[in-house]
Structures are given as structure tokens and as C-alpha cells.
Design an enzyme around this catalytic site. Structure first.
Site, PDB file in Angstrom:
ATOM      1  N   ASP A  40      -2.280   9.479  10.737  1.00  0.00           N
ATOM      2  CA  ASP A  40      -2.403  10.140   9.424  1.00  0.00           C
ATOM      3  C   ASP A  40      -1.664  11.472   9.483  1.00  0.00           C
ATOM      4  O   ASP A  40      -1.425  12.018  10.570  1.00  0.00           O
ATOM      5  CB  ASP A  40      -3.901  10.359   9.098  1.00  0.00           C
ATOM      6  CG  ASP A  40      -4.170  10.521   7.607  1.00  0.00           C
ATOM      7  OD1 ASP A  40      -3.623  11.459   7.001  1.00  0.00           O
ATOM      8  OD2 ASP A  40      -4.914   9.711   7.043  1.00  0.00           O
ATOM      9  N   ASP A  66       3.744  10.673   9.573  1.00  0.00           N
ATOM     10  CA  ASP A  66       4.144  10.702   8.167  1.00  0.00           C
ATOM     11  C   ASP A  66       4.818   9.357   7.898  1.00  0.00           C
ATOM     12  O   ASP A  66       5.913   9.093   8.414  1.00  0.00           O
ATOM     13  CB  ASP A  66       5.121  11.870   7.914  1.00  0.00           C
ATOM     14  CG  ASP A  66       5.604  11.897   6.464  1.00  0.00           C
ATOM     15  OD1 ASP A  66       5.284  10.947   5.701  1.00  0.00           O
ATOM     16  OD2 ASP A  66       6.313  12.851   6.104  1.00  0.00           O
ATOM     17  N   VAL A  67       4.185   8.510   7.107  1.00  0.00           N
ATOM     18  CA  VAL A  67       4.694   7.141   6.932  1.00  0.00           C
ATOM     19  C   VAL A  67       6.067   7.087   6.261  1.00  0.00           C
ATOM     20  O   VAL A  67       6.743   6.065   6.318  1.00  0.00           O
ATOM     21  CB  VAL A  67       3.704   6.239   6.140  1.00  0.00           C
ATOM     22  CG1 VAL A  67       2.418   6.025   6.899  1.00  0.00           C
ATOM     23  CG2 VAL A  67       3.451   6.762   4.729  1.00  0.00           C
ATOM     24  N   ASN A  93      -2.337   1.388   5.409  1.00  0.00           N
ATOM     25  CA  ASN A  93      -3.345   1.793   4.417  1.00  0.00           C
ATOM     26  C   ASN A  93      -3.022   3.130   3.739  1.00  0.00           C
ATOM     27  O   ASN A  93      -3.524   3.405   2.650  1.00  0.00           O
ATOM     28  CB  ASN A  93      -4.709   1.873   5.151  1.00  0.00           C
ATOM     29  CG  ASN A  93      -5.745   2.628   4.362  1.00  0.00           C
ATOM     30  OD1 ASN A  93      -6.313   2.122   3.395  1.00  0.00           O
ATOM     31  ND2 ASN A  93      -6.006   3.871   4.774  1.00  0.00           N
ATOM     32  N   TYR A 158       2.421   4.166  -9.563  1.00  0.00           N
ATOM     33  CA  TYR A 158       1.435   3.592  -8.633  1.00  0.00           C
ATOM     34  C   TYR A 158       1.454   2.059  -8.720  1.00  0.00           C
ATOM     35  O   TYR A 158       1.518   1.369  -7.694  1.00  0.00           O
ATOM     36  CB  TYR A 158       0.047   4.147  -8.953  1.00  0.00           C
ATOM     37  CG  TYR A 158      -1.020   3.735  -7.963  1.00  0.00           C
ATOM     38  CD1 TYR A 158      -1.054   4.269  -6.673  1.00  0.00           C
ATOM     39  CD2 TYR A 158      -2.005   2.800  -8.306  1.00  0.00           C
ATOM     40  CE1 TYR A 158      -2.038   3.892  -5.763  1.00  0.00           C
ATOM     41  CE2 TYR A 158      -2.987   2.423  -7.403  1.00  0.00           C
ATOM     42  CZ  TYR A 158      -2.997   2.972  -6.133  1.00  0.00           C
ATOM     43  OH  TYR A 158      -3.968   2.595  -5.229  1.00  0.00           O
ATOM     44  N   THR A 193     -13.688   6.785  -3.391  1.00  0.00           N
ATOM     45  CA  THR A 193     -13.116   7.764  -2.445  1.00  0.00           C
ATOM     46  C   THR A 193     -12.544   8.926  -3.257  1.00  0.00           C
ATOM     47  O   THR A 193     -12.392   8.826  -4.481  1.00  0.00           O
ATOM     48  CB  THR A 193     -11.958   7.164  -1.610  1.00  0.00           C
ATOM     49  OG1 THR A 193     -10.804   7.043  -2.462  1.00  0.00           O
ATOM     50  CG2 THR A 193     -12.309   5.810  -1.020  1.00  0.00           C
TER      51      THR A 193
END
Ligand code: NAD
Length: 254
Positions: A40, A66-67, A93, A158, A193
Site C-alpha cells: 500500500d 504505488d500501483v 485491490n 470510476y 468503508t
């Protein structure tokens, strides 16, 4: 270590592992005996307590990732190869949300959401394949959304990014089936969340309206998403690849 655990000694990466759903995925994988790397941007303050929940089970380490950055992924896979010599499970995820319609969305908004939610999944999956191939199997689970199945006027970038994850998963699964690497997507509906706080802040009645629209009459708990990830990670789903597992309290059945 319990012999009946489904994932004893398997090595798993969970991106966005410090977030609401990611942390539950880490906990559930550890409980089944996996060695988990929580990857993460941010290390959560309570990381030490997560594996203590299951002292007899697997172990947890943190790696800053960092994806959106290919070099960051390369560093992660070098670490995993050196430390564990294998990678069995990758859970893509990490994600960000944007509550904006098409006219409110700037080019920079669009590129940022696509970078994290779609490009991040592409880089992570592509670079995982050689490591998984070297041990003869693997399971990759991409967290999409019900917003990757049905459109929404309020979340244009999104939905586009999550739709991309859905079909990317199928194409990558077809490529990787010959190597016994299974790739599936998970499609949660609204889950409790902090990612969705921005929705609750947009109107005082919206939380009740969203909840009332769910056939099961409630939002998903992060653990209910995590349990489906364990299923896809384990041999219980050995004949599943290129599939989309919808976890939505009945939302897309309407
Ligand atoms: P969250 O905001 O609690 O967690 C997201 C995590 O991703 C955070 O820990 C964040 O630091 C991390 N992250 C963000 N950008 C990153 C980057 N560039 N590199 C590495 N890590 C990064 O959100 P959540 O609700 O736990 O969502 C997890 C996944 O589930 C996301 O992909 C999200 O789109 C998806 N999802 C969530 C819901 C929901 O209602 N919460 C519904 C459907 C799908």
C-alpha cells in the site's frame, strides 16, 4: 499452523491492503495460513495487531507500493522473489473513488482514476505472471465493482475504470490458462468503508436510500468481500478462471 488451513505456506500480495476491504482480505488470508505482503502507499498504524488475531496462522509483512508506478512493482516482486522464492496469490485491490459526472470530470481526474484502478491492475498482473509461472500455478483476484457491470451517471471515471478491470481480467485469464494461472474478478456493491464517505457527505438521506435499494436491506461488510477472495485464492475454486463473482446483496439482480 493448522493442517486444515486452505492456504498454508502460500505467498500472497494484497494491494491497497491497508484500506477497509484490503485489511480484511489480509486477515482472512492469514487466518488460512498464507504469508501475506500488505502492499500500500500507506502503512496502517495497527499492522502489528493484524497477525496477532491469528497467532497460529500465517505471517504479515508490509511493503510500500504505488500501483501506478512500474518501478515500484518491480521492487516489490524482487523483494518477494528474494524473500519467499514464490508468489501464489495476487489480490489487486487498491483503488480510488470519484463521485463526479462526465461534465464535472477533468482530464486529469479521468487519468488519475484510470491509472490507479485500471493501469495499476495491468502492471501488477503482467509482472506477476513470470513469478507464478516458475512454480506452475497462481491465482490473481482483481477487485472490480458492481460499477464495473452497470453504469452510473455520478461516477463516470470510476465505472469506466472498473469496467476495464472486468474485461482485462477475462483477456488475461485466457492468456494465462495454459500456465495454470487463474484470474478472476470480484464485484462488490457499496461496502462500509471510508472510501464511500464522500457519498454519505453528499446528502443527509443518501445512506438510507442506498441501503433501502439493496434487496438484502444492508450494505456489505468488508469481511463479506474478503471471504469471496479467499475462495478464489484457494483450490476450492480450482475450475474458475475469467469469471466475475458478484457480491452485491442482490443489486444487479434487479
Ligand atoms: P479504501 O479507501 O478503504 O482502501 C483503498 C486502499 O488503496 C487504501 O489503503 C489506499 O491507501 C490504497 N491505495 C490508493 N491508491 C493507491 C496506489 N496508487 N498504490 C497503492 N495503494 C493505493 O477503499 P476500500 O473500500 O477498501 O476499496 C478497496 C477496493 O474495493 C477498491 O478497488 C474499490 O474500488 C473496491 N470497491 C469498494 C467498494 C466500496 O463500496 N467500498 C465497492 C466496490 C468495490
Amino acid at each position: 499452523m493448522n493442517d486444515s488451513n486452505k492456504l498454508n505456506d502460500r505467498v500472497a500480495i494484497v494491494t491497497g491492503g491497508a484500506g477497509g476491504i484490503g485489511k480484511e482480505i489480509c486477515k482472512c488470508l492469514i487466518a488460512e495460513g498464507a504469508k501475506v505482503i500488505m502492499a500500500d502507499l500507506l502503512e496502517p498504524p495497527d499492522i502489528a495487531t493484524i497477525s496477532e488475531t491469528h497467532p497460529e496462522a500465517g505471517e504479515l509483512t508490509y511493503f510500500k507500493l504505488d500501483v501506478t508506478d512500474e518501478k515500484s512493482w518491480q521492487d516489490l516482486y524482487k523483494y518477494v522473489d528474494k524473500q519467499f522464492k514464490r508468489l501464489d496469490i495476487l489480490v489487486n485491490n487498491a483503488g480510488i473513488y470519484l463521485l463526479k459526472d462526465i461534465e464535472e470530470t477533468t482530464l486529469s481526474d479521468w487519468q488519475h482514476v484510470m491509472n490507479v484502478n485500471a493501469t495499476g491492475v495491468f502492471i501488477g498482473t503482467k509482472l506477476a505472471l513470470p513469478l507464478m509461472r516458475s512454480t506452475g500455478s497462481g491465482s490473481i483476484i482483481n477487485i472490480s465493482s458492481t460499477s464495473g457491470i452497470t453504469g452510473s451517471p455520478f461516477e463516470v471515471a470510476y465505472t469506466a475504470s472498473k469496467g476495464a478491470v472486468r474485461l482485462f481480467t477475462k483477456s488475461a485469464a485466457l492468456h494465462s490458462a495454459k500456465d495454470n494461472i487463474r484470474i478472476n474478478s470480484v464485484h462488490p456493491a457499496t461496502t462500509d468503508t471510508s472510501m464511500v464517505d464522500v457519498i454519505w457527505e453528499s446528502s443527509p438521506t443518501i445512506r438510507q436510500t442506498v441501503t433501502d435499494n439493496v434487496p438484502l436491506g444492508r450494505l456489505a461488510e468488508p469481511s463479506e468481500i474478503a471471504k469471496t477472495v479467499v475462495f478464489l485464492a484457494s483450490d476450492d475454486s480450482s475450475y474458475m478462471t475469467g469469471s466475475e463473482l458478484i457480491v452485491d446483496g442482490g443489486m444487479t439482480a434487479i
